[in-house]
Design an enzyme around this catalytic site. Structure first.
Site, short mmCIF file in Angstrom:
data_model
loop_
_atom_site.label_atom_id
_atom_site.label_comp_id
_atom_site.label_asym_id
_atom_site.label_seq_id
_atom_site.Cartn_x
_atom_site.Cartn_y
_atom_site.Cartn_z
N ARG A 67 -12.36 7.39 7.29
CA ARG A 67 -12.38 5.83 7.90
C ARG A 67 -13.31 6.03 9.43
NH1 ARG A 67 -7.52 1.92 7.38
NH2 ARG A 67 -6.27 3.55 8.84
N HIS A 117 -2.50 -3.69 15.90
CA HIS A 117 -2.28 -2.37 15.12
C HIS A 117 -2.68 -1.16 15.59
CE1 HIS A 117 -1.25 -5.61 11.67
NE2 HIS A 117 -0.44 -5.37 12.55
N CYS A 128 5.15 15.69 22.44
CA CYS A 128 5.15 15.86 24.17
C CYS A 128 4.46 14.62 24.61
CB CYS A 128 4.32 17.11 24.41
SG CYS A 128 2.62 16.98 24.19
N CYS A 147 0.82 20.93 22.95
CA CYS A 147 1.83 21.60 22.38
C CYS A 147 1.58 22.02 21.03
CB CYS A 147 3.09 20.86 22.39
SG CYS A 147 3.22 19.33 21.10
N GLY A 184 -10.70 -14.52 9.68
CA GLY A 184 -10.87 -13.50 8.73
C GLY A 184 -9.46 -12.81 8.57
N THR A 185 -8.33 -13.25 8.56
CA THR A 185 -7.13 -12.51 7.98
C THR A 185 -6.52 -13.20 6.94
OG1 THR A 185 -5.00 -11.91 9.08
CG2 THR A 185 -5.82 -13.88 10.08
N SER A 186 -5.94 -12.64 6.09
CA SER A 186 -5.27 -13.19 5.03
C SER A 186 -3.84 -13.45 5.27
CB SER A 186 -5.12 -11.84 4.10
OG SER A 186 -4.29 -10.88 4.36
C1 BV8 Z 1 7.21 -4.30 11.39
C2 BV8 Z 1 -2.65 -0.25 9.69
C3 BV8 Z 1 9.35 -4.08 12.05
C4 BV8 Z 1 -2.62 1.09 8.84
C5 BV8 Z 1 -1.74 -2.13 8.88
C6 BV8 Z 1 8.69 -8.06 3.22
C7 BV8 Z 1 8.62 -9.66 3.70
C8 BV8 Z 1 8.14 -9.67 4.85
C9 BV8 Z 1 7.66 -8.68 5.94
C10 BV8 Z 1 7.80 -7.24 5.04
C11 BV8 Z 1 8.39 -6.96 3.81
N1 BV8 Z 1 8.35 -5.98 3.72
C12 BV8 Z 1 7.94 -5.30 4.61
C13 BV8 Z 1 7.82 -6.15 5.72
C14 BV8 Z 1 7.03 -5.72 7.00
C15 BV8 Z 1 5.60 -5.38 6.89
C16 BV8 Z 1 4.94 -6.15 6.11
O1 BV8 Z 1 4.40 -7.50 6.83
N2 BV8 Z 1 4.54 -6.18 4.97
C17 BV8 Z 1 3.86 -7.27 4.21
C18 BV8 Z 1 2.77 -6.38 3.53
C19 BV8 Z 1 4.73 -7.79 3.21
N3 BV8 Z 1 5.28 -5.29 8.42
C20 BV8 Z 1 5.35 -4.04 9.00
O2 BV8 Z 1 5.81 -3.17 8.58
C21 BV8 Z 1 4.94 -4.25 10.33
N4 BV8 Z 1 5.98 -3.72 11.21
O3 BV8 Z 1 7.35 -5.42 10.78
O4 BV8 Z 1 7.99 -3.79 12.05
C22 BV8 Z 1 10.21 -3.35 11.01
C23 BV8 Z 1 10.22 -2.11 11.12
C24 BV8 Z 1 10.97 -1.26 9.97
C25 BV8 Z 1 11.29 -1.96 8.78
C26 BV8 Z 1 10.98 -3.64 8.44
C27 BV8 Z 1 10.40 -4.06 9.85
C28 BV8 Z 1 3.74 -3.22 10.72
C29 BV8 Z 1 2.70 -3.82 10.01
C30 BV8 Z 1 1.38 -2.90 10.17
C31 BV8 Z 1 0.53 -2.74 8.91
N5 BV8 Z 1 -0.66 -2.00 9.41
N6 BV8 Z 1 -2.72 -1.33 8.98
C32 BV8 Z 1 -4.05 1.52 8.54
O5 BV8 Z 1 -5.15 0.60 8.65
O6 BV8 Z 1 -4.00 2.92 8.23
S1 BV8 Z 1 -1.75 -3.50 7.67
C33 BV8 Z 1 -3.24 -3.98 7.41
O7 BV8 Z 1 -3.30 -5.32 7.18
C34 BV8 Z 1 -4.32 -3.91 8.36
O8 BV8 Z 1 -4.11 -3.19 9.38
C35 BV8 Z 1 -4.57 -5.20 8.82
O9 BV8 Z 1 -4.55 -5.17 10.20
C36 BV8 Z 1 -3.48 -5.98 8.34
C37 BV8 Z 1 -3.78 -7.60 8.09
O10 BV8 Z 1 -4.71 -7.64 7.10
P1 BV8 Z 1 -6.05 -8.71 7.52
O11 BV8 Z 1 -6.88 -8.15 8.50
O12 BV8 Z 1 -5.35 -9.98 7.49
O13 BV8 Z 1 -6.99 -8.13 6.35
P2 BV8 Z 1 -7.11 -8.59 4.68
O14 BV8 Z 1 -8.00 -7.62 4.02
O15 BV8 Z 1 -5.69 -8.69 4.15
O16 BV8 Z 1 -7.55 -9.99 4.63
C38 BV8 Z 1 -8.90 -10.12 5.04
C39 BV8 Z 1 -9.46 -11.50 5.14
O17 BV8 Z 1 -10.69 -11.75 5.67
C40 BV8 Z 1 -9.25 -12.46 3.89
O18 BV8 Z 1 -8.39 -13.56 4.00
C41 BV8 Z 1 -10.63 -12.75 3.31
O19 BV8 Z 1 -10.79 -13.98 2.69
C42 BV8 Z 1 -11.35 -12.69 4.89
N7 BV8 Z 1 -12.88 -12.68 4.63
C43 BV8 Z 1 -13.60 -11.67 3.99
N8 BV8 Z 1 -14.91 -11.86 4.20
C44 BV8 Z 1 -14.82 -12.45 5.64
C45 BV8 Z 1 -13.74 -12.93 5.98
N9 BV8 Z 1 -13.26 -13.73 6.92
C46 BV8 Z 1 -14.40 -14.19 7.49
N10 BV8 Z 1 -15.67 -13.78 7.35
C47 BV8 Z 1 -15.96 -12.81 6.26
N11 BV8 Z 1 -17.37 -12.41 6.27
ZN ZN Z 2 2.00 17.58 21.97
#
Ligand code: BV8
Ligand code: ZN
Length: 238
Positions: A67, A117, A128, A147, A184-186
């Site tokens: 990436r 994120h 460390c 480390c 641009g977020t789902s």
């Molecule tokens: C947390 C980094 C507390 C990694 C990412 C059940 C119910 C509710 C919540 C949960 C659940 N089970 C688990 C959870 C919590 C979980 C969560 O929300 N899960 C969801 C999937 C159900 N959340 C977490 O774990 C978060 N932490 O809650 O902490 C906790 C702790 C322990 C236990 C429980 C809770 C942490 C979440 C962080 C996830 N990290 N990525 C990596 O990249 O390696 S997620 C990933 O999704 C991306 O990082 C991104 O930032 C994030 C959001 O996605 P979007 O940016 O919206 O992108 P997506 O592709 O979805 O959509 C794109 C959009 O763009 C579309 O709508 C499209 O139509 C549009 N588009 C396309 N082209 C264009 C456009 N728009 C404009 N112009 C264009 N040209």
């Molecule tokens: Zn270290």
């Protein structure tokens, strides 16, 4: 819902741009969900959570180095530039709250950016507490220079808590804003998904920019259906 023709960015004093992967789609960076999305090809449970990293750090690093190379070969697009121009040219306080890890807002010139994120370009050592930032397309030395433990990408994975300080700064900006533009977020990943809606409680105008309807579209005052660059060019006429 009224037309955005009546909305002029110049009429607002505290603007939040809340962005997701769609704002970088026109740069050639794949989004996460939907057709061609990253999670279609890479199961997030094997690449984007702490357990996966502990089980097989090399596999997770291969994914993230891929990436880094891919994002490093792309550039910010007109949408990032228009947002940066708002911060520079408008007589308003402009904050970018982003879920993206690509750093494109900063490269385009935005200075007030909150990364919910984390960052693809920053690594940390959980042993460390060392940190390191570099834009190398592929990080060569995967071990902490202090480390020797594995560097961990400083990305918020599924199951990780978001940094409290970043949430607080973001919420402060959202609770103070008079215009919030979500782009641009789902709106499926929590807690980020819910954050823009808090702006309704302070009477802000809410605009969603997305070619597709989202599960939260009905909460917005205006929805602009189209790509980020075109919709922002219509909205932000200087
Ligand atoms: C947390 C980094 C507390 C990694 C990412 C059940 C119910 C509710 C919540 C949960 C659940 N089970 C688990 C959870 C919590 C979980 C969560 O929300 N899960 C969801 C999937 C159900 N959340 C977490 O774990 C978060 N932490 O809650 O902490 C906790 C702790 C322990 C236990 C429980 C809770 C942490 C979440 C962080 C996830 N990290 N990525 C990596 O990249 O390696 S997620 C990933 O999704 C991306 O990082 C991104 O930032 C994030 C959001 O996605 P979007 O940016 O919206 O992108 P997506 O592709 O979805 O959509 C794109 C959009 O763009 C579309 O709508 C499209 O139509 C549009 N588009 C396309 N082209 C264009 C456009 N728009 C404009 N112009 C264009 N040209
Ligand atoms: Zn270290």
């Amino acid at each position: 819902m009224t037309s955005t023709k009546s909305v002029r960015v110049q009429d607002f004093k505290r603007i939040v741009f809340f962005t997701g992967a769609g704002v970088s789609a026109e740069s050639g960076v794949p989004t996460f969900r939907g057709k061609g999305g990253m999670w279609e090809q890479y199961d997030y449970q094997s690449y984007a959570c702490q357990d996966a990293f502990e089980k097989d750090p090399e596999k997770v690093w291969t994914f993230n180095n891929m990436r880094r190379s891919m994002v490093g070969a792309c550039q910010p697009n007109e949408a990032h530039r228009i947002i940066a121009r708002c911060e520079q040219d408008l007589d308003a306080e402009v904050t970018v709250v982003t879920q993206n890890i690509d750093g494109f807002h900063q490269i385009a010139g935005s200075q007030n950016v909150l990364e919910l994120h984390g960052s693809l370009w920053r690594v940390r050592c959980d042993v460390c507490h060392n940190q390191h930032t570099s834009h190398e397309p592929s990080l060569e030395d995967l071990h902490c220079d202090r480390c020797g433990s594995w560097w961990r990408p400083d990305i918020v994975w599924f199951g990780d808590n978001l940094l409290q300080a970043v949430i607080e700064k973001s919420m402060r900006a959202i609770y103070a804003c008079d215009l919030l533009v979500s782009i641009g977020t789902s709106a499926v990943v929590f807690p980020a998904a819910q954050m823009p809606l808090e702006a309704r409680n302070v009477g802000a105008t809410l605009i969603e920019i997305n070619p597709e309807e989202t599960r939260l579209s009905s909460f917005y005052d205006h929805c602009m259906r189209g790509p980020a660059s075109k919709m922002l060019a219509e909205l932000c006429v200087f």
